[in-house]
Design a protein around this motif. Structure first.
Motif, PDB file in Angstrom:
ATOM      1  N   LYS A 332       5.479 -13.492 -71.177  1.00  0.00           N
ATOM      2  CA  LYS A 332       5.371 -12.023 -71.059  1.00  0.00           C
ATOM      3  C   LYS A 332       6.586 -11.453 -71.799  1.00  0.00           C
ATOM      4  O   LYS A 332       7.574 -11.085 -71.174  1.00  0.00           O
ATOM      5  N   ARG A 333       6.508 -11.414 -73.102  1.00  0.00           N
ATOM      6  CA  ARG A 333       7.701 -11.122 -73.905  1.00  0.00           C
ATOM      7  C   ARG A 333       7.456  -9.955 -74.853  1.00  0.00           C
ATOM      8  O   ARG A 333       6.378  -9.842 -75.451  1.00  0.00           O
ATOM      9  N   ILE A 334       8.484  -9.106 -74.993  1.00  0.00           N
ATOM     10  CA  ILE A 334       8.418  -7.989 -75.940  1.00  0.00           C
ATOM     11  C   ILE A 334       9.739  -7.969 -76.714  1.00  0.00           C
ATOM     12  O   ILE A 334      10.809  -8.086 -76.116  1.00  0.00           O
ATOM     13  N   GLN A 335       9.664  -7.800 -78.046  1.00  0.00           N
ATOM     14  CA  GLN A 335      10.889  -7.691 -78.849  1.00  0.00           C
ATOM     15  C   GLN A 335      10.741  -6.551 -79.862  1.00  0.00           C
ATOM     16  O   GLN A 335       9.652  -6.353 -80.410  1.00  0.00           O
ATOM     17  N   ALA A 336      11.830  -5.835 -80.041  1.00  0.00           N
ATOM     18  CA  ALA A 336      11.835  -4.741 -81.019  1.00  0.00           C
ATOM     19  C   ALA A 336      12.972  -4.997 -82.002  1.00  0.00           C
ATOM     20  O   ALA A 336      14.114  -5.229 -81.586  1.00  0.00           O
ATOM     21  N   PHE A 337      12.662  -4.993 -83.272  1.00  0.00           N
ATOM     22  CA  PHE A 337      13.660  -5.301 -84.296  1.00  0.00           C
ATOM     23  C   PHE A 337      13.929  -4.064 -85.144  1.00  0.00           C
ATOM     24  O   PHE A 337      12.991  -3.489 -85.711  1.00  0.00           O
ATOM     25  N   GLY A 338      15.206  -3.693 -85.215  1.00  0.00           N
ATOM     26  CA  GLY A 338      15.583  -2.523 -86.013  1.00  0.00           C
ATOM     27  C   GLY A 338      16.558  -2.908 -87.102  1.00  0.00           C
ATOM     28  O   GLY A 338      16.961  -4.080 -87.208  1.00  0.00           O
ATOM     29  N   GLU A 339      16.979  -1.896 -87.873  1.00  0.00           N
ATOM     30  CA  GLU A 339      17.889  -2.172 -88.990  1.00  0.00           C
ATOM     31  C   GLU A 339      19.258  -2.662 -88.524  1.00  0.00           C
ATOM     32  O   GLU A 339      19.946  -3.378 -89.229  1.00  0.00           O
ATOM     33  N   LYS A 340      19.640  -2.214 -87.283  1.00  0.00           N
ATOM     34  CA  LYS A 340      20.986  -2.557 -86.810  1.00  0.00           C
ATOM     35  C   LYS A 340      21.016  -3.592 -85.698  1.00  0.00           C
ATOM     36  O   LYS A 340      22.083  -4.017 -85.269  1.00  0.00           O
ATOM     37  N   GLY A 341      19.853  -3.946 -85.192  1.00  0.00           N
ATOM     38  CA  GLY A 341      19.858  -4.900 -84.088  1.00  0.00           C
ATOM     39  C   GLY A 341      18.467  -5.063 -83.501  1.00  0.00           C
ATOM     40  O   GLY A 341      17.482  -4.553 -84.049  1.00  0.00           O
ATOM     41  N   SER A 342      18.426  -5.772 -82.408  1.00  0.00           N
ATOM     42  CA  SER A 342      17.123  -5.972 -81.779  1.00  0.00           C
ATOM     43  C   SER A 342      17.236  -5.932 -80.259  1.00  0.00           C
ATOM     44  O   SER A 342      18.321  -6.083 -79.689  1.00  0.00           O
ATOM     45  N   ILE A 343      16.066  -5.717 -79.654  1.00  0.00           N
ATOM     46  CA  ILE A 343      15.975  -5.640 -78.199  1.00  0.00           C
ATOM     47  C   ILE A 343      15.019  -6.737 -77.763  1.00  0.00           C
ATOM     48  O   ILE A 343      13.966  -6.928 -78.365  1.00  0.00           O
ATOM     49  N   ILE A 344      15.431  -7.449 -76.729  1.00  0.00           N
ATOM     50  CA  ILE A 344      14.572  -8.544 -76.239  1.00  0.00           C
ATOM     51  C   ILE A 344      14.291  -8.298 -74.761  1.00  0.00           C
ATOM     52  O   ILE A 344      15.228  -8.203 -73.958  1.00  0.00           O
ATOM     53  N   LEU A 345      13.025  -8.186 -74.429  1.00  0.00           N
ATOM     54  CA  LEU A 345      12.597  -8.092 -73.029  1.00  0.00           C
ATOM     55  C   LEU A 345      11.896  -9.409 -72.717  1.00  0.00           C
ATOM     56  O   LEU A 345      10.814  -9.681 -73.229  1.00  0.00           O
ATOM     57  N   ASP A 346      12.524 -10.245 -71.900  1.00  0.00           N
ATOM     58  CA  ASP A 346      11.923 -11.561 -71.619  1.00  0.00           C
ATOM     59  C   ASP A 346      12.461 -12.093 -70.295  1.00  0.00           C
ATOM     60  O   ASP A 346      13.612 -12.512 -70.233  1.00  0.00           O
ATOM     61  N   PRO A 347      11.639 -12.081 -69.251  1.00  0.00           N
ATOM     62  CA  PRO A 347      10.275 -11.564 -69.257  1.00  0.00           C
ATOM     63  C   PRO A 347      10.285 -10.038 -69.271  1.00  0.00           C
ATOM     64  O   PRO A 347      11.227  -9.404 -68.815  1.00  0.00           O
ATOM     65  N   ALA A 348       9.186  -9.499 -69.775  1.00  0.00           N
ATOM     66  CA  ALA A 348       9.100  -8.045 -69.961  1.00  0.00           C
ATOM     67  C   ALA A 348       8.238  -7.363 -68.912  1.00  0.00           C
ATOM     68  O   ALA A 348       8.495  -6.206 -68.562  1.00  0.00           O
ATOM     69  N   THR A 349       7.188  -8.049 -68.471  1.00  0.00           N
ATOM     70  CA  THR A 349       6.188  -7.329 -67.656  1.00  0.00           C
ATOM     71  C   THR A 349       5.857  -8.057 -66.352  1.00  0.00           C
ATOM     72  O   THR A 349       4.751  -7.966 -65.843  1.00  0.00           O
ATOM     73  N   GLU A 350       6.862  -8.779 -65.819  1.00  0.00           N
ATOM     74  CA  GLU A 350       6.681  -9.380 -64.495  1.00  0.00           C
ATOM     75  C   GLU A 350       6.672  -8.259 -63.450  1.00  0.00           C
ATOM     76  O   GLU A 350       7.106  -7.137 -63.720  1.00  0.00           O
ATOM     77  N   TYR A 351       6.195  -8.593 -62.269  1.00  0.00           N
ATOM     78  CA  TYR A 351       6.223  -7.600 -61.186  1.00  0.00           C
ATOM     79  C   TYR A 351       7.668  -7.290 -60.782  1.00  0.00           C
ATOM     80  O   TYR A 351       7.998  -6.189 -60.402  1.00  0.00           O
ATOM     81  N   GLU A 352       8.534  -8.309 -60.837  1.00  0.00           N
ATOM     82  CA  GLU A 352       9.966  -8.089 -60.673  1.00  0.00           C
ATOM     83  C   GLU A 352      10.724  -9.173 -61.423  1.00  0.00           C
ATOM     84  O   GLU A 352      10.131 -10.171 -61.819  1.00  0.00           O
ATOM     85  N   GLY A 353      12.036  -8.948 -61.645  1.00  0.00           N
ATOM     86  CA  GLY A 353      12.843  -9.971 -62.322  1.00  0.00           C
ATOM     87  C   GLY A 353      12.793  -9.897 -63.836  1.00  0.00           C
ATOM     88  O   GLY A 353      13.101 -10.887 -64.507  1.00  0.00           O
ATOM     89  N   ASN A 354      12.429  -8.765 -64.401  1.00  0.00           N
ATOM     90  CA  ASN A 354      12.425  -8.627 -65.863  1.00  0.00           C
ATOM     91  C   ASN A 354      13.856  -8.589 -66.398  1.00  0.00           C
ATOM     92  O   ASN A 354      14.791  -8.250 -65.682  1.00  0.00           O
ATOM     93  N   LYS A 355      14.008  -8.948 -67.676  1.00  0.00           N
ATOM     94  CA  LYS A 355      15.355  -9.013 -68.266  1.00  0.00           C
ATOM     95  C   LYS A 355      15.365  -8.326 -69.621  1.00  0.00           C
ATOM     96  O   LYS A 355      14.406  -8.454 -70.389  1.00  0.00           O
ATOM     97  N   LEU A 356      16.484  -7.656 -69.891  1.00  0.00           N
ATOM     98  CA  LEU A 356      16.644  -6.929 -71.151  1.00  0.00           C
ATOM     99  C   LEU A 356      17.934  -7.384 -71.829  1.00  0.00           C
ATOM    100  O   LEU A 356      18.981  -7.469 -71.186  1.00  0.00           O
TER     101      LEU A 356
END
Ligand code: NDP
Length: 430
Positions: A332-356
Motif C-alpha cells: 500500500k505505497r504512494i510516492q511523489a517525485f518533484g524537482e527538489k525531492g520526493s515524498i514516500i508514504l509506505d504504508p500509505a493507506t493502512e487503517y492505522e500505522g501509516n508512515k511518511l
C-alpha cells in the motif's frame, strides 16, 4: 473511544457464496444489474504497447471539476456535538469492514451516532444491535429497507454493500429522504454514478463517497507538502496497492464475481492508487493507458481481473505510474517525485500505522505526523454529518466518485484496445 468487535467475532457468521458443490451460489444476489461497461473479458490477459503520447482512443468528456482538494476549510468538529443533536446514521450491510472498522468508529465520533442497521441476517443484526445499543425496532432487512423513510431518527444512510449494490441502495435511500454516505468504489458503471447523483439532487439530499485516505493525516500532510512546494514541481507519482485475494474469506467471495464486484483489483484497491495520483497532482488526467494481466487457469480470475498496471498523464506534464494486484503480497505505497525531492508514504493507506518520509538533497527524513484521536473513519463520517448540518458540499461528493469510475473505464478501454485513451483536460481544481 473505539469499541472493539466482540471476541466471539461477528464475522464468524458466514455468508458463503458457494453451494455444497463448490459452485458460486448467487441466489443471495439482490441486485445484479448488468455492469454495462463490459470491457473486461473473461481471462483477458492483454499486454499493450508502451504508454505513448497521443494517438489514443477517446472517451466522453468528464463532468465539471470536482471540489476535492481545493483549499478546504478545516470543518472537523473538535468539540463534540451533544448527543441529541448528532446526526443519526443507518449502516447498510454488516460485513467485515462495517463490523471491524466502521461500527467501532462511532465511539470516536463527535457529531454522528449509530441509530439503525440493515442486514440480510437477522440474528447477526440483533447481536450487533445489542452490542451498540441500537433498538431492535430500528433493524431492517433488504426488503423492509424502504420503511426507513418513516424513521425520523435516521438522517444518513451508509452503504457498505458489495459494489454492484451501491447504486440501488443509494437511490432507495434518497427516495426515503435520507442523505447518503457510500463506500468506494461509488458504483460499477458511469451510468449508475450519474443516476445516484441525480437522485440526490432530486431529493435535495447530499451524497458523499467514503474516500478515507483524504481524511488520513499522513496523506493530508503529503498533499500539503506537495502544494507548499516542499519537493518542488511535481513530476511523477507512483502508487501500488496489492494483496492476495482469498477465496476462503467470505468478504473476498463476491469480489470474484463480476456482477457483484464490477471488476477486480482495480475497482477494489487500484482506486487508492488512482486517487493518490489525483489528490497529489491536484489535476485531472488527460490520457490513460492500462494493461491487465491474469495468471492463466487461476479460478479466482475467471470473471474479474488480477493485476493492472496503468499510467496517467496530467495537463502539467506530470505522469503517474500506478498498479493494483490481487496476487501479490500486501503493498500500500504512494510516492511523489518533484524537482527538489520526493515524498514516500509506505504504508500509505493502512487503517492505522501509516508512515511518511521526505527525501531531499539533505537526505531522508521520517516525518512525524500528529495523529488525531479520531480514526480516519470517524473523521470522514463526522465531516459528512457536518456538511449536512451546515449545508456545505462534502469534500468527496458523488462527482468525485463518478470521475474515478470514468477513469477506470478509460483504463479498461485502453487495456482492451491496446492503446492510450485520451480524456478531455479539465485542468486543476486545487
Ligand atoms: P463483506 O462481504 O464483508 O460485506 C458486505 C456485506 O454486504 C455482507 O456481509 C452482507 O451483509 C451484505 N450483502 C448484501 N447482499 C450481499 C450479496 N449479494 N453478497 C455479499 N454480501 C451481501 O465486504 P466488505 O465489508 O469487505 O466490503 C463492503 C464494501 O465496503 C465494498 O464496497 C468495499 O469496496 C468497501 N470497503 C471499503 C474499505 C475502505 O477502506 N474504505 C475497506 C473494505 C471494504 P449482511 O449479512 O449484513 O446482509
Amino acid at each position: 473511544m473505539r469499541v472493539p468487535p466482540e471476541p466471539s467475532s461477528l464475522m464468524e457468521i458466514p455468508m458463503n457464496l458457494f453451494d455444497k458443490d463448490g459452485r458460486l451460489d448467487l441466489s443471495r444476489r439482490l441486485f445484479l444489474r448488468s455492469t454495462g461497461g463490459g470491457l473486461l473479458g473473461s481471462g483477458l490477459g492483454l499486454i499493450g504497447p508502451a504508454f505513448a503520447q497521443g494517438g489514443g482512443g477517446s472517451m466522453p468528456g468528464l463532468p465539471p471539476s470536482r471540489p476535492t482538494g481545493r483549499p478546504f476549510p478545516e470543518m472537523e468538529q473538535e468539540t463534540p456535538v451533544e448527543p441529541g443533536r448528532r446526526l443519526g446514521w443507518a449502516v447498510v450491510g454488516l460485513g467485515k469492514f462495517a463490523l471491524n472498522q466502521i461500527l467501532p468508529s462511532f465511539g470516536e465520533s463527535r457529531c454522528s451516532k449509530l441509530v439503525a442497521l440493515v442486514s440480510g441476517n437477522r440474528q447477526k443484526a440483533e447481536q450487533v444491535a445489542s452490542r451498540y445499543g441500537v433498538d431492535t425496532r430500528d433493524l431492517y432487512d433488504y426488503q423492509t429497507f424502504d420503511r426507513i423513510a418513516d424513521n425520523p431518527e435516521v438522517d444518513v444512510v451508509y452503504v457498505i454493500l458489495p459494489n454492484a449494490l451501491h447504486a440501488e441502495y443509494t437511490v432507495r435511500a434518497f427516495k426515503a429522504g435520507k442523505h447518503v454516505f457510500c463506500e468506494k468504489p461509488m458504483a460499477v458503471t458511469v451510468e449508475e454514478c450519474e443516476t445516484m447523483i441525480s437522485a440526490g439532487r432530486e431529493a435535495g439530499r447530499k451524497l458523499m463517497v467514503a474516500y478515507r485516505a483524504q481524511f488520513e493525516p499522513h496523506n493530508v500532510e503529503a498533499i500539503r507538502k506537495v502544494r507548499d512546494g516542499e519537493i518542488g514541481a511535481l513530476r511523477l507519482v507512483t502508487s501500488d496497492h496489492g494483496r492476495i485475494l482469498d477465496p476462503k474469506d467470505p468478504a473476498d467471495q463476491w469480489r470474484m464475481v463480476k456482477s457483484l464486484a464490477g471488476g477486480g483489483s482495480r475497482y477494489d484497491i487500484g482506486i487508492y492508487s488512482l486517487q493518490a495520483a489525483r489528490y497529489l497532482t491536484g489535476e485531472e488526467p488527460v490520457e490513460a493507458f492500462g494493461q491487465i494481466a491474469n495468471t492463466k487457469d487461476d479460478p479466482r480470475f475467471r470473471e474479474v481481473e488480477d493485476r493492472v498496471a496503468f499510467q496517467l498523464r496530467f495537463p502539467s506534464g506530470a505522469v503517474a505510474n500506478l498498479s493494483s494486484s490481487y496476487s501479490t503480497a500486501s503493498v500500500k505505497r504512494i510516492q511523489a517525485f518533484g524537482e527538489k525531492g520526493s515524498i514516500i508514504l509506505d504504508p500509505a493507506t493502512e487503517y492505522e500505522g501509516n508512515k511518511l518520509a521526505l527525501q531531499t538533497e539533505k537526505g531522508r527524513q521520517e516525518v512525524k505526523v500528529k495523529v488525531k484521536e479520531q480514526s480516519q473513519f470517524a473523521a470522514e463520517m463526522d465531516h459528512f454529518s457536518q456538511s449536512v448540518m451546515n449545508n456545505h458540499d462534502p469534500k468527496t461528493p458523488g462527482e468525485e466518485g463518478l470521475r474515478d469510475i470514468l477513469i477506470m473505464q478509460a483504463i479498461y478501454q485502453s487495456a482492451c484496445e491496446g492503446r492510450p485513451v485520451s480524456m478531455e483536460a479539465t485542468g486543476s481544481t486545487r
